[in-house]
Motif scaffolding. Structure first.
Motif, mmCIF file in Angstrom:
data_model
loop_
_atom_site.group_PDB
_atom_site.id
_atom_site.type_symbol
_atom_site.label_atom_id
_atom_site.label_comp_id
_atom_site.label_asym_id
_atom_site.label_seq_id
_atom_site.Cartn_x
_atom_site.Cartn_y
_atom_site.Cartn_z
ATOM 1 N N ASP A 98 0.792 -1.228 0.000
ATOM 2 C CA ASP A 98 0.000 0.000 0.000
ATOM 3 C C ASP A 98 0.827 1.281 0.000
ATOM 4 O O ASP A 98 0.276 2.375 0.122
ATOM 5 N N ARG A 142 0.921 1.080 -4.844
ATOM 6 C CA ARG A 142 -0.470 0.893 -4.436
ATOM 7 C C ARG A 142 -1.376 0.478 -5.597
ATOM 8 O O ARG A 142 -2.050 -0.550 -5.543
ATOM 9 N N GLU A 143 -1.351 1.267 -6.667
ATOM 10 C CA GLU A 143 -2.269 0.959 -7.773
ATOM 11 C C GLU A 143 -1.905 -0.349 -8.450
ATOM 12 O O GLU A 143 -2.772 -1.167 -8.746
ATOM 13 N N LEU A 147 -11.198 0.713 -5.446
ATOM 14 C CA LEU A 147 -10.490 2.000 -5.499
ATOM 15 C C LEU A 147 -9.062 1.861 -4.989
ATOM 16 O O LEU A 147 -8.266 2.791 -5.083
ATOM 17 N N MET A 179 -8.511 1.119 -1.657
ATOM 18 C CA MET A 179 -8.495 1.658 -0.285
ATOM 19 C C MET A 179 -7.549 0.833 0.594
ATOM 20 O O MET A 179 -7.338 -0.349 0.362
ATOM 21 N N THR A 180 -6.982 1.475 1.595
ATOM 22 C CA THR A 180 -5.932 0.862 2.427
ATOM 23 C C THR A 180 -6.316 0.811 3.902
ATOM 24 O O THR A 180 -7.308 1.418 4.311
ATOM 25 N N ASN A 223 -6.099 9.405 3.678
ATOM 26 C CA ASN A 223 -5.678 9.361 2.267
ATOM 27 C C ASN A 223 -6.837 9.518 1.276
ATOM 28 O O ASN A 223 -6.654 9.340 0.072
ATOM 29 N N TYR A 224 -8.026 9.929 1.779
ATOM 30 C CA TYR A 224 -9.190 10.014 0.871
ATOM 31 C C TYR A 224 -9.024 11.078 -0.207
ATOM 32 O O TYR A 224 -9.656 10.999 -1.251
ATOM 33 N N ILE A 265 -7.244 8.874 -2.735
ATOM 34 C CA ILE A 265 -7.950 7.644 -3.107
ATOM 35 C C ILE A 265 -9.442 7.868 -2.938
ATOM 36 O O ILE A 265 -9.949 7.902 -1.808
ATOM 37 N N ASN A 266 -10.153 8.052 -4.025
ATOM 38 C CA ASN A 266 -11.610 8.209 -3.948
ATOM 39 C C ASN A 266 -12.255 7.887 -5.292
ATOM 40 O O ASN A 266 -11.595 7.873 -6.332
ATOM 41 N N GLN A 270 -11.549 8.378 -9.929
ATOM 42 C CA GLN A 270 -11.213 7.157 -10.669
ATOM 43 C C GLN A 270 -12.226 6.741 -11.730
ATOM 44 O O GLN A 270 -11.857 6.103 -12.722
ATOM 45 N N SER A 283 -7.461 3.842 -14.054
ATOM 46 C CA SER A 283 -7.638 3.722 -12.606
ATOM 47 C C SER A 283 -7.827 2.271 -12.176
ATOM 48 O O SER A 283 -8.138 1.398 -12.997
#
Ligand code: ISL
Ligand code: CA
Length: 558
Positions: A339, A344-345, A370, A372-373, A444-445, A448-449, A453, A459
């Motif tokens: 993460d 991450r992606e 998405l 999310m972590t 981290n929103y 990452i949202n 994306q 994405s």
């Protein structure tokens, strides 16, 4: 099992309603929030949604303590909202799976209030009441959430059994009246048009007669011991005969505690019990049997060998769910991927490829699409979950481990990691609520949202969308046999899915380095189906592929 059914072909999405979308500003997700986001899920390609308990509850364990099986949790809305959810899903050709929590009720359920009122209550034997043993609990059973599984009630001086918290007394399945009440309740929801049931902790319904003490060396293995009730399969089979077999319903069992080889007994279709097995060997690969909050190391060889074993247990007549997390586990991406921002992606896409190419029904937990972590928990006050609080009490407050050691582990293992609100956009409260969110939002929103994306073709969201479409288009990815090409390999996870003469190869690079991967003898690329980095470097007849860090792809092979 290659017998075609809708629930093998469906891609499921798990919604944790409390944290999905709040529409009335009270800071708690609600049914109207799910309705509002159905089109988002439809765009993703989702066929069916499993929602965590939606029933009225004092929320000691976030809805897994039900006080009224026939009403909606006040915070989530009304029965009209629920009926509208089903109608709106039908319109979109989507199906709803609800959570069925019938191992126990809330201590606020009218049955339990009656039951504890007197030894003569007609509801007394809806639960398990026993006398003390020399002033102590009737036996040495521990509870999942810490302390003893027995709680003394002053009114009558007897103890009642609770495998989970003391606010979750276990129902007495040996009482036929209890079973009939529960079956009626299931019919009530099925008649509304619910098309899936997920049976919470299904393996523990039947209790061991006489409640003998667990032998000392088995106390740590209590979860397994609790699945040894002699009537468990008789009860599930009866429920199937009386209720489930009369509906077109997908039934999934949370088969927790049962050794893998025996899990099949719940879903072997010749036995007429359930359809889909959730088993936990994979998610618990880095956990201990006792000290369940502590994590240990895992490696790719163990990981893929566990998947292989799970696949095998389904065999010819059974069927599994495939999932890398749920509301009881940390984020899949933080658990099995990487993460950190630079990976991450890529690693989220790698795990997506795994989830959607197994011989099992895929379950995607909300926010995975998405990337999310886990939440950056720092101190005990940051946590909400009853389980982590129980562990803290048993291990830290008793002085067995230090607060530091405990926190270092639970910040990675806690169930709370997956329960933070959904990250819809970069605005206030991540677009989850206009009020005060019931639980912390991952900081981290802003990065990452969903909003950032949905329209970005590269994405994580759009990769999931393409993968889901791929799974729908290629039945071999659902029904084909699974074969791991190199079970000892610690870097590249490659396997084939084969149906008739059709063969697909899935390759996932679990390392953050570039690897030149040679296909096993006899295999060559026919064409690229999908690749996580959109490079499409592989060509027809190639027998070697250059894998970028966390590269994943699906290839048709000859
Ligand atoms: O959550 C766990 C590990 O962290 C398991 O021990 C979990 O308690 C077990 O899988 C049973 O889970 C189900 O029933 C519980 C509820 O708290 C969980 O959320 C639910 O999934 C009691 O109803
Ligand atoms: Ca709300």
């Amino acid at each position: 099992d290659t017998l075609p059914t809708w629930w093998k072909q469906a891609v499921f999405y798990q919604v944790y309603p409390r944290s999905f979308k709040d529409t009335n500003g009270d800071g708690i997700g609600d049914i109207n929030g799910i309705i509002e986001k159905l089109d988002y899920l439809k765009t993703l390609g989702i066929d069916a949604i499993w929602i965590n308990p939606h029933y009225d509850s004092p929320n000691v364990d976030n809805g897994y303590d039900i006080s009224d099986y026939r009403n909606i949790m006040k915070e989530y809305g009304t029965m009209e909202d629920f009926d509208r959810l089903i109608a709106e899903m039908k319109k979109r050709n989507m199906r709803l799976m609800i959570d069925v929590v019938i191992n126990h009720t809330s201590d606020q359920h009218p049955w339990f209030i009656q039951s504890k009122s007197s030894k003569d209550s007609p509801y007394r034997n809806y639960y398990f009441w026993r006398d003390d043993k020399d002033g102590q609990a009737p036996n040495n059973y521990p509870s999942f959430f810490g302390g003893s599984a027995w709680q003394k009630d002053d009114k009558t001086g007897q103890y009642y059994l609770h495998y989970f918290s003391r606010q979750q007394p276990d129902l007495n399945w040996d009482n036929p009246k209890v079973r009939q009440e529960l079956y009626d309740m299931l019919r009530f929801w099925l008649d509304k048009g619910v098309s899936g049931l997920r049976f919470d902790t299904v393996a523990t319904y039947s209790k061991i007669p006489g409640f003998p003490d667990l032998p000392q060396q088995r106390v740590a293995h209590f979860a397994e011991e609790y699945t040894k009730g002699p009537n468990i399969h008789r009860y599930v089979n009866e429920m199937n005969r009386e209720v489930l077999s009369h509906y077109d319903v997908a039934t999934a069992g949370e088969i927790f505690g049962v050794p893998l080889e025996q899990s099949i007994n719940f879903v072997d279709r010749r036995r007429n019990e359930l359809n889909i097995a959730f088993t936990f060997d994979l998610l618990r690969i880095d956990r201990y049997v006792d000290e369940r909050w502590r994590r240990k190391d895992w490696n790719l060889a163990q990981f893929r060998q566990t998947i292989d074993k799970v696949d095998h247990t389904a065999g010819e007549y059974g069927w599994n769910a495939f999932f890398l997390d749920n509301h009881d586990y940390p984020r899949a991406l933080s658990h099995f991927g990487d993460d950190r921002p630079q990976w991450r992606e890529a690693s989220a896409k790698a795990l997506a490829t795994l989830i959607l190419t197994q011989r099992a029904t895929p379950f995607i937990y909300q926010g995975s699409e998405l990337g999310m972590t886990n939440y950056p928990f720092k101190k005990m006050d940051d946590f909400e979950d009853i389980e982590v609080k129980g562990f803290w009490h048993d291990y830290v407050e008793t002085g067995k481990v230090t607060a530091d050691e405990f926190l270092q582990n639970v910040r990675q293992t806690s169930r709370d990691n997956n329960r933070t609100p959904f990250q819809w956009d970069a605005g206030k409260n991540a677009g989850f609520t206009v009020g005060t969110p019931w639980f912390k939002i991952n900081p981290n929103y802003t990065a990452i949202n969903a909003a950032s994306q949905v329209n970005d073709p590269n994405s994580v969201f759009n990769y999931y969308r393409q993968l889901i479409k791929t799974r729908h288009d290629i039945p071999t990815l659902t029904y084909g046999t699974y074969m791991d090409l190199d079970p000892e390999n610690e870097s590249v996870y490659a396997y084939t899915r084969t149906l008739g003469t059709e063969k697909y190869l899935v390759i996932i690079n679990f390392k953050e380095k570039t690897i030149r991967y040679s296909l096993p003898k006899n295999l060559s690329i026919d064409n690229v189906i999908i690749e996580s980095n959109n490079q499409h470097t592989a060509r027809k007849n190639d027998t070697m592929i250059v894998l970028k860090p966390w590269h994943a792809g699906i290839y048709k092979v000859n």
